[in-house]
Motif scaffolding. Structure first.
Motif, PDB file in Angstrom:
ATOM      1  N   LYS A  74      11.529  74.695 120.000  1.00  0.00           N
ATOM      2  CA  LYS A  74      12.661  75.259 120.747  1.00  0.00           C
ATOM      3  C   LYS A  74      12.404  75.171 122.246  1.00  0.00           C
ATOM      4  CE  LYS A  74      14.667  78.668 117.639  1.00  0.00           C
ATOM      5  NZ  LYS A  74      14.913  80.099 117.421  1.00  0.00           N
ATOM      6  N   THR A  78      14.632  73.103 124.966  1.00  0.00           N
ATOM      7  CA  THR A  78      15.230  73.811 126.098  1.00  0.00           C
ATOM      8  C   THR A  78      14.770  73.205 127.416  1.00  0.00           C
ATOM      9  OG1 THR A  78      15.388  75.849 124.819  1.00  0.00           O
ATOM     10  CG2 THR A  78      15.475  76.065 127.217  1.00  0.00           C
ATOM     11  N   GLU A 118      24.725  75.685 126.468  1.00  0.00           N
ATOM     12  CA  GLU A 118      23.884  75.135 125.402  1.00  0.00           C
ATOM     13  C   GLU A 118      22.488  75.758 125.443  1.00  0.00           C
ATOM     14  OE1 GLU A 118      23.505  70.877 125.043  1.00  0.00           O
ATOM     15  OE2 GLU A 118      25.622  70.597 125.535  1.00  0.00           O
ATOM     16  N   GLU A 122      20.877  78.371 122.517  1.00  0.00           N
ATOM     17  CA  GLU A 122      19.633  78.096 121.796  1.00  0.00           C
ATOM     18  C   GLU A 122      18.731  79.316 121.761  1.00  0.00           C
ATOM     19  OE1 GLU A 122      17.580  74.738 123.307  1.00  0.00           O
ATOM     20  OE2 GLU A 122      18.938  73.331 122.378  1.00  0.00           O
TER      21      GLU A 122
END
Length: 124
Positions: A74, A78, A118, A122
């Motif tokens: 993740k 990002t 976005e 996340e």
């Protein structure tokens, strides 16, 4: 080999506190200080084989955490989106040096907003 060590270092950064103190000591020397197995062995007073086994065991534990939680993945996604956003902003600032109409500027701002949303989505 170097990619694997970098991956181990990244996993250690995310999940290292979940390891035993001894495993943390070994990985700190291996990943952060770039000590060889022999140097770690000397510093900690254990065999080179014990160092190797601890690193191998720690690798598996850390990878299991990543498989279950996915925090490193993740984070990397990002970070990629943040870099994309920064690149877009840099390009936009260069565009502003020329004559831009209001519609173009507003469209670019909408692109930035979408990228930011976005990133925020996340995190949820």
């Amino acid at each position: 080999m170097i990619e694997k060590k970098i991956r181990l270092g990244n996993l250690y950064a995310f999940y290292g506190k979940l390891l035993t103190e001894k495993q943390q000591d070994i990985l700190n020397l291996y990943c952060i200080h770039d000590f060889s197995l022999g140097e770690i062995s000397e510093n900690l007073g254990i065999s080179r084989q014990a160092v190797y086994d601890a690193i191998k065991r720690s690798w598996k534990i850390l990878q299991d955490y990543e498989d279950k939680l996915g925090l490193l993945n993740k984070f990397l996604k990002t970070r990629g989106k943040v870099n994309k956003l920064l690149k877009s902003i840099d390009e936009f600032s260069l565009d502003l040096s020329s004559d831009c109409d209001k519609k173009y500027i507003l469209n670019r701002i909408d692109v930035f907003k979408r990228l930011l949303l976005e990133i925020l989505d996340e995190g949820l």
